[in-house]
Design an enzyme around this catalytic site. Structure first.
Site, PDB file in Angstrom:
ATOM      1  N   GLY A 155      58.873 129.937 106.989  1.00  0.00           N
ATOM      2  CA  GLY A 155      59.159 129.304 106.408  1.00  0.00           C
ATOM      3  C   GLY A 155      59.553 127.356 106.124  1.00  0.00           C
ATOM      4  O   GLY A 155      57.804 127.048 107.275  1.00  0.00           O
ATOM      5  N   GLY A 159      59.735 133.577 108.700  1.00  0.00           N
ATOM      6  CA  GLY A 159      60.453 133.954 106.531  1.00  0.00           C
ATOM      7  C   GLY A 159      59.574 134.910 106.035  1.00  0.00           C
ATOM      8  O   GLY A 159      59.869 135.778 105.094  1.00  0.00           O
ATOM      9  N   GLU A 218      58.206 133.332 116.816  1.00  0.00           N
ATOM     10  CA  GLU A 218      59.024 131.817 117.248  1.00  0.00           C
ATOM     11  C   GLU A 218      59.878 131.534 118.275  1.00  0.00           C
ATOM     12  O   GLU A 218      60.021 130.378 118.843  1.00  0.00           O
ATOM     13  CB  GLU A 218      60.753 132.113 116.362  1.00  0.00           C
ATOM     14  CG  GLU A 218      60.595 131.958 114.852  1.00  0.00           C
ATOM     15  CD  GLU A 218      60.298 134.070 114.533  1.00  0.00           C
ATOM     16  OE1 GLU A 218      59.928 133.917 112.928  1.00  0.00           O
ATOM     17  OE2 GLU A 218      60.123 134.785 114.940  1.00  0.00           O
ATOM     18  N   ASP A 239      64.418 134.727 114.002  1.00  0.00           N
ATOM     19  CA  ASP A 239      65.863 135.433 113.025  1.00  0.00           C
ATOM     20  C   ASP A 239      65.434 135.697 111.025  1.00  0.00           C
ATOM     21  O   ASP A 239      65.079 136.787 110.981  1.00  0.00           O
ATOM     22  CB  ASP A 239      66.457 134.227 112.377  1.00  0.00           C
ATOM     23  CG  ASP A 239      65.054 133.061 111.255  1.00  0.00           C
ATOM     24  OD1 ASP A 239      64.055 132.966 112.121  1.00  0.00           O
ATOM     25  OD2 ASP A 239      66.191 131.790 110.749  1.00  0.00           O
TER      26      ASP A 239
END
Length: 351
Positions: free
Chosen positions: A65, A114, A137, A145
């Site tokens: 992301g 992402g 992450e 996530d």
């Protein structure tokens, strides 16, 4: 719409191609919106039978992301715009997970963060020799996530916990061995494979399953027993202690313990609890609701902005984590991060 996503229709097949090569096709909010709008339109198009998802140019597939945007939000607007980004990105993740037509994701290149969130929901996930899959992450004070809790918690042999904590990178054959990819295809064949899918969208499984040579042996298979042994616990301190006990005679244990020493203790503990809770869920929407709660809290906690500074902005690799030790990450702090959001702020999937 945005030129960072190329959206086309080839007779019976929709085609979404990520087109932000200088950023390794990392997702912006506009890209998420463009993809979601195309999928919504095609869902009601009876002439369309399947969707291809790939990257247009350069080293792809999708590196994650828009981390710079998220850090700017954490530092300058109290996380408001960052939460909007997470909210809408998670809507896209859920839309793809529940999509009524098969999506074929070609993970030809870097597939991280992402990029995992938009490839794992797809019915067909094609890896190549160029695939580099990771959820890194914990190294920047975030957490796995975009549905990572759901996918990683459902891998066998504690593989998900290992990947979530260490951020280890898997190649294409390793993705196939773990089940993160459904098929392996040499990159030189991708053009032909895509053309055949466009011609015969009713035969995707057969086209991808035809003999394309034997993929290389999955290297991670050789460490599978060690991963099961050392990453067996949902308590982070137990994992560290297990690795430390083996360091004298096991170089692999030493390497993985050193790796964990660079990660945010907060987000390592968050990830373990996230995967444990996700494994008990039966609805993907509930998983995304949990992850949105975590994201809303972790975004503005000290470790995220500091981790991005150290790893991505300054590239000094000297993050000062807060709390600095696993023992400093209390159950009370985790409860606070996982707690429901105030009324009206919870993530709810679009109908």
């Amino acid at each position: 719409m945005t030129d960072e996503v190329i959206i086309e229709k080839h007779e019976r097949v929709g085609h979404i191609s990520l087109n932000r090569p200088k950023a390794l096709h990392a997702l912006t909010l506009e890209m998420c919106h463009a993809m979601s709008a195309a999928l919504s339109e095609w869902a009601d198009d009876d002439s369309l039978e399947a969707v291809i998802l790939d990257h247009h140019d350069g080293r792809g597939f999708c590196a994650g992301g828009d981390i710079a945007f998220l850090r700017n939000s954490a530092l300058n607007d109290g996380g408001v715009s960052g939460r909007k980004f997470f909210h809408d990105e998670y809507q896209l993740n859920h839309q793809m997970f529940t999509y009524g037509k098969p999506i074929v994701a070609f993970m030809d290149g870097i597939t991280m963060g992402g990029g995992v969130g938009i490839s794992q929901p797809c019915k067909f996930r094609v890896a190549t020799e160029n695939t580099r899959f990771a959820m890194p992450e914990t190294g920047i004070g975030l957490f796995p996530d975009v549905g990572g809790g759901w996918y990683l918690s459902r891998l066998g042999g504690r593989m998900g916990q290992f990947l979530a904590l260490t951020g280890a990178r898997l190649d294409g054959s390793e993705c196939l061995w773990t089940g993160l990819a459904t098929h392996y295809v040499p990159s030189e064949m991708l053009g032909e494979i895509k053309a055949r899918i466009i011609e015969h969208p009713d035969r995707i499984a057969g086209i991808l399953s035809e003999p394309v040579g034997t993929p290389p042996k999955a290297r991670i298979e050789g460490n599978a027993d060690k991963i099961i042994k050392h990453f067996a616990s949902d308590r982070y301190e137990d994992i560290l202690a297990s690795l430390e006990a083996a360091m004298g005679e096991d170089d692999w244990a030493m390497k993985e313990r050193d790796t964990l020493g660079t990660k945010s203790p907060q987000t390592c503990k968050v990830a373990l609890r996230q995967l444990a809770e996700s494994a008990q869920l039966t609805d993907f929407a509930d998983n995304m609701r949990m992850e949105y709660r975590i994201a809303s809290r972790v975004l503005t906690r000290p470790d995220f902005a500091e981790g991005v500074r150290a790893v991505i902005v300054d590239k000094s690799n000297d993050p000062k984590w807060d709390p600095a030790t696993p023992e400093g990450v209390t159950d009370a702090l985790l409860d606070e991060i996982f707690a429901p959001l105030p009324e009206g702020e919870e993530w709810v999937p679009l109908k």
